[in-house]
Scaffold this motif. Structure first.
Motif, PDB file in Angstrom:
ATOM      1  N   SER A  48      14.488  -9.739   7.374  1.00  0.00           N
ATOM      2  CA  SER A  48      15.449  -8.685   7.037  1.00  0.00           C
ATOM      3  C   SER A  48      16.626  -9.210   6.240  1.00  0.00           C
ATOM      4  O   SER A  48      17.268  -8.458   5.489  1.00  0.00           O
ATOM      5  N   GLU A  49      16.921 -10.513   6.381  1.00  0.00           N
ATOM      6  CA  GLU A  49      18.086 -11.090   5.710  1.00  0.00           C
ATOM      7  C   GLU A  49      17.729 -11.838   4.429  1.00  0.00           C
ATOM      8  O   GLU A  49      18.618 -12.166   3.636  1.00  0.00           O
ATOM      9  N   SER A  50      16.450 -12.138   4.229  1.00  0.00           N
ATOM     10  CA  SER A  50      16.023 -12.940   3.087  1.00  0.00           C
ATOM     11  C   SER A  50      15.375 -12.076   2.013  1.00  0.00           C
ATOM     12  O   SER A  50      14.524 -11.234   2.301  1.00  0.00           O
ATOM     13  N   ARG A  51      15.770 -12.311   0.779  1.00  0.00           N
ATOM     14  CA  ARG A  51      15.135 -11.622  -0.337  1.00  0.00           C
ATOM     15  C   ARG A  51      13.862 -12.337  -0.779  1.00  0.00           C
ATOM     16  O   ARG A  51      12.892 -11.700  -1.180  1.00  0.00           O
ATOM     17  N   GLN A  52      13.863 -13.650  -0.690  1.00  0.00           N
ATOM     18  CA  GLN A  52      12.752 -14.444  -1.213  1.00  0.00           C
ATOM     19  C   GLN A  52      11.523 -14.432  -0.309  1.00  0.00           C
ATOM     20  O   GLN A  52      10.415 -14.739  -0.766  1.00  0.00           O
ATOM     21  N   LEU A  53      11.690 -14.094   0.960  1.00  0.00           N
ATOM     22  CA  LEU A  53      10.576 -14.169   1.902  1.00  0.00           C
ATOM     23  C   LEU A  53       9.844 -12.842   2.099  1.00  0.00           C
ATOM     24  O   LEU A  53       8.864 -12.787   2.845  1.00  0.00           O
ATOM     25  N   ARG A  54      10.294 -11.797   1.421  1.00  0.00           N
ATOM     26  CA  ARG A  54       9.712 -10.471   1.664  1.00  0.00           C
ATOM     27  C   ARG A  54       8.239 -10.396   1.281  1.00  0.00           C
ATOM     28  O   ARG A  54       7.483  -9.614   1.864  1.00  0.00           O
ATOM     29  N   ASP A  55       7.818 -11.184   0.301  1.00  0.00           N
ATOM     30  CA  ASP A  55       6.424 -11.165  -0.139  1.00  0.00           C
ATOM     31  C   ASP A  55       5.627 -12.357   0.390  1.00  0.00           C
ATOM     32  O   ASP A  55       4.481 -12.569  -0.023  1.00  0.00           O
ATOM     33  N   ALA A  56       6.237 -13.138   1.299  1.00  0.00           N
ATOM     34  CA  ALA A  56       5.538 -14.310   1.833  1.00  0.00           C
ATOM     35  C   ALA A  56       4.387 -13.879   2.735  1.00  0.00           C
ATOM     36  O   ALA A  56       4.459 -12.845   3.413  1.00  0.00           O
TER      37      ALA A  56
END
Length: 353
Positions: free
Chosen positions: A45-53
């Protein structure tokens, strides 16, 4: 040491910056069922880079740090299209950083990985230093490799909801670092009540402890010499841990190390003149904080046999790291079985078993 270690209470910002700087085309997150439920949603919820991980979840518990789980991770990486330029983020405790590190070290002969420890134990021990591995045939970390994470992101915000048992488990490794570092560090730790710790305000003491290990690992990354100082408490501690596992009563790693330190300081007292008053002070702290590990003299042959399997041994003799005093390290000490049995006797007395 090329490994970057970040101490921060904004872990999502730290991992986003790392991913942006590294330019990894695809990211995988390895976690266990507990961390997937309690920690992963917050990070996502806090990370932009991990949303598609792509998330790889394994069963929780050290009993699952095995070849079957490792094979599952390899399969998920392969089926997910991981390349040598992909990034694996190991989000979890020591089981995850150990096994995820081994997966990262071996898949396609090595992909980049970052450790994000979510327990105090993994932050102060498993996540830093480059030891990776899995358990095999009932023995701790029997198969593995030396491979540092490209980065480690350490944050005390993950510790807020940890059970006190988890905090105490990690604190045992900090106590070990204090014993091998020197009296000032040791006194600060042994005069502190871990059960009342406010980890929001204790990032500094954690950083101090981690840096004890980092200094030693920098000097001896492959454990040819002084890095063996970090094995204090582990020869007997691993035997306690394997003994408990074989008898279907698993104990936390840090508890095993705490009890192992008491026993090995006893050996230090018997063979190197380690101060007996310091042994009793330390043993009292461990008993009050961790309680006893219960066994009888009938268990001695099994415990000694488990010590013979320890990876630090280079011959038929059992190898220990011992202390002449706090901060005065003696590596590559060997003790005969009679001395070990005497130390186990004294341990049981000190622990009121």
């Amino acid at each position: 040491m090329s490994q970057k270690v970040y101490f921060t209470n904004s872990p999502a910002i730290a991992i986003d910056r790392y991913i942006t700087d590294s330019g990894s085309p695809k990211t995988f997150i390895l976690t266990d069922e507990n961390t997937a439920e309690h920690v992963l949603p917050v990070i996502l919820s806090e990370s932009r880079q991990l949303r598609d991980a792509e998330v790889i979840t394994v069963k929780a518990g050290d009993v699952n740090k095995n070849i079957d789980s490792l094979s599952y991770i390899w399969n998920r990486l392969q089926n997910g299209g991981a390349t040598r330029k992909s990034l694996l983020i190991n989000l979890g405790g020591g089981m995850i950083t150990d096994m995820g590190g081994f997966a990262g070290a071996t898949f396609k002969r090595g992909i980049n990985f970052v450790n994000m420890p979510t327990t105090l134990l993994s932050a102060v021990d498993a996540a830093v230093g480059g030891k990776t591995g899995i358990n095999f045939n009932g023995l701790k970390n029997e198969v593995g490799a030396f491979k540092e994470a490209d980065a480690v992101i350490i944050s005390t915000v993950f510790f807020k909801t940890l059970p006190v048992e988890e905090l105490k488990s990690g604190y045992a490794e900090m106590l070990k670092h204090g014993l091998i570092d020197g009296k000032d560090t040791y006194r600060r730790l042994i005069n502190h009540n871990v059960e009342s710790a406010d980890w929001d305000n204790l990032l500094d003491i954690l950083e101090e402890s981690v840096n004890v290990k980092r200094r030693i690992v920098t000097e001896d990354p492959l454990e040819h010499g002084i890095r063996r100082a970090l094995n204090l408490g582990h020869t007997i501690g691993h035997a306690f841990e394997s003994h408990a596992m074989k008898h279907n009563s698993p104990i936390p790693h840090g508890y095993a190390v705490a009890w192992g330190c008491v026993t090995e300081l006893t050996l230090s007292c018997l063979s190197l003149g380690f101060p007996s008053e310091e042994l009793h002070r330390f043993a009292t702290y461990i008993y009050d904080t961790y309680g006893p590990y219960t066994f009888t003299c009938d268990d001695y042959p099994e415990l000694i046999e488990l010590m013979h399997h320890d990876k630090k041994n280079t011959s038929s003799e059992i190898n220990f790291t011992l202390l002449k005093d706090v901060g005065k390290i003696e590596i590559d000490c060997t003790c005969n079985e009679d001395d070990i049995k005497s130390a186990l006797d004294i341990f049981r007395d000190l622990m009121h078993v």
